[in-house]
Design a protein around this motif. Structure first.
Motif, mmCIF file in Angstrom:
data_model
loop_
_atom_site.group_PDB
_atom_site.id
_atom_site.type_symbol
_atom_site.label_atom_id
_atom_site.label_comp_id
_atom_site.label_asym_id
_atom_site.label_seq_id
_atom_site.Cartn_x
_atom_site.Cartn_y
_atom_site.Cartn_z
ATOM 1 N N ARG A 1 62.550 34.464 34.281
ATOM 2 C CA ARG A 1 62.589 35.661 33.456
ATOM 3 C C ARG A 1 63.789 35.638 32.511
ATOM 4 O O ARG A 1 63.700 36.058 31.371
ATOM 5 C CB ARG A 1 62.621 36.914 34.328
ATOM 6 N N ARG A 2 64.912 35.104 33.019
ATOM 7 C CA ARG A 2 66.086 35.008 32.147
ATOM 8 C C ARG A 2 65.796 34.119 30.948
ATOM 9 O O ARG A 2 66.222 34.396 29.839
ATOM 10 C CB ARG A 2 67.295 34.484 32.930
ATOM 11 N N ARG B 1 63.807 36.088 28.521
ATOM 12 C CA ARG B 1 64.705 37.059 27.877
ATOM 13 C C ARG B 1 65.580 36.356 26.842
ATOM 14 O O ARG B 1 65.747 36.835 25.716
ATOM 15 C CB ARG B 1 65.592 37.725 28.928
ATOM 16 N N ASP B 2 66.154 35.204 27.219
ATOM 17 C CA ASP B 2 67.039 34.485 26.304
ATOM 18 C C ASP B 2 66.283 34.000 25.078
ATOM 19 O O ASP B 2 66.816 34.019 23.958
ATOM 20 C CB ASP B 2 67.702 33.306 27.018
ATOM 21 N N TYR C 1 65.819 37.056 22.953
ATOM 22 C CA TYR C 1 67.123 37.461 22.418
ATOM 23 C C TYR C 1 67.574 36.545 21.286
ATOM 24 O O TYR C 1 67.955 37.000 20.197
ATOM 25 C CB TYR C 1 68.145 37.459 23.554
ATOM 26 N N PRO D 1 61.148 41.192 29.855
ATOM 27 C CA PRO D 1 62.214 40.388 29.245
ATOM 28 C C PRO D 1 62.491 40.775 27.800
ATOM 29 O O PRO D 1 63.640 40.664 27.334
ATOM 30 C CB PRO D 1 61.697 38.954 29.356
ATOM 31 N N ARG E 1 62.416 43.851 26.559
ATOM 32 C CA ARG E 1 63.302 45.023 26.593
ATOM 33 C C ARG E 1 64.713 44.636 26.989
ATOM 34 O O ARG E 1 65.693 45.198 26.478
ATOM 35 C CB ARG E 1 62.739 46.064 27.562
ATOM 36 N N GLU E 2 64.849 43.670 27.903
ATOM 37 C CA GLU E 2 66.181 43.188 28.275
ATOM 38 C C GLU E 2 66.871 42.563 27.069
ATOM 39 O O GLU E 2 68.072 42.765 26.842
ATOM 40 C CB GLU E 2 66.075 42.178 29.415
ATOM 41 N N ALA E 3 66.109 41.797 26.278
ATOM 42 C CA ALA E 3 66.665 41.186 25.074
ATOM 43 C C ALA E 3 67.105 42.247 24.074
ATOM 44 O O ALA E 3 68.172 42.142 23.452
ATOM 45 C CB ALA E 3 65.633 40.255 24.433
#
Length: 251
Positions: free
Chosen positions: A12-13, A16-17, A20, A53, A55-57
């Motif tokens: 997931r990271r 996200r990355d 991002y 991911p 939304r995290e970004a």
């Protein structure tokens, strides 16, 4: 509704990355313009990630000041307001002058060669009228000077500003690139000559010279109906009211 099979941990990271880094580059290079809405559904499809991911970004980008999360309106590329520009230049004029002085005192020969190579890249891009490359090379030149200052605390203070500085260079790409290149050459010469006083003075003058054009640009792109401070105040009031309602329900 999110799928129950959401990736977790490194998977997931990495999603996200990916989101991002892609959105950060597109904002900084002004493919996505200030004030433009970031529609989660469309971006998730385009970037091939789910909304978690993504939304995290978006939250990471909001922390850098590149994205604004507006209640009931979603995410948008942050407006570049005159007050944003003023605050950024106030900080840059002081800290980049310090960085240039320290770089003149502390840069080793390898570091000076790297800075000269960055300057050569900017010269080439200027001759070829390659504005995106000019903007990237000029922004990297300033970042390299901070690195040559060899001051961990200064680097830590400047690091969160890097995205906005790179964004600013792309937003103001219409500034005379030959003049910017000439100013960078004089600054490099002062650093290479180990003249800290001259380097600090030239760095301050160079940064200050960009303030009027950047303020004029921000005034054109300002969005008075989207005030980040007002949004933050509304969020605080909303949290306080929710807390009161929760306390009353528990009573």
């Amino acid at each position: 509704m999110e799928s129950a099979a959401q990736p977790s941990g490194p998977g997931r990271r990495s999603l996200r990355d990916h989101a991002y880094e892609t959105l950060r580059r597109r904002i900084i290079e002004v493919e996505l313009r200030p004030g433009e809405r970031l529609v989660e559904r469309d971006l998730a499809t385009e970037l091939r990630v789910s909304r978690i991911p993504l939304r995290e970004a978006l939250r990471l980008l909001a922390a850098e000041g590149l994205v604004l999360l507006v209640p009931h309106r979603g995410a948008l590329v942050a407006p570049f307001t005159p007050s944003d520009v003023r605050d950024l230049f106030d900080v840059r004029e002081s800290l980049e002058s310090l960085a240039a002085r320290l770089a003149a005192e502390r840069a080793d020969e390898e570091g000076l060669r790297r800075l000269a190579a960055r300057l050569d890249a900017a010269r080439t891009a200027t001759r070829e009228h390659d504005r995106p490359t000019i903007a990237a090379a000029n922004a990297a030149f300033h970042t390299d000077i901070v690195d040559l200052a060899a001051n961990a605390l200064l680097s830590g203070v400047m690091r969160p500003l890097e995205a906005r500085m790179h964004w600013l260079f792309h937003l103001t790409a219409q500034r005379d690139p030959a003049q910017q290149c000439a100013e960078h050459e004089r600054l490099y010469e002062a650093i290479a000559a180990r003249d800290g006083d001259r380097a600090a003075r030239l760095a301050h003058e160079h940064v200050a010279d960009g303030r009027p054009a950047s303020l004029a640009l921000a005034a054109r792109w300002s969005m008075p109906d989207i005030d980040p401070e007002a949004i933050a105040a509304r969020r605080r009031r909303g949290r306080a009211e929710a807390g009161k309602r929760g306390a009353a329900g528990d009573a």
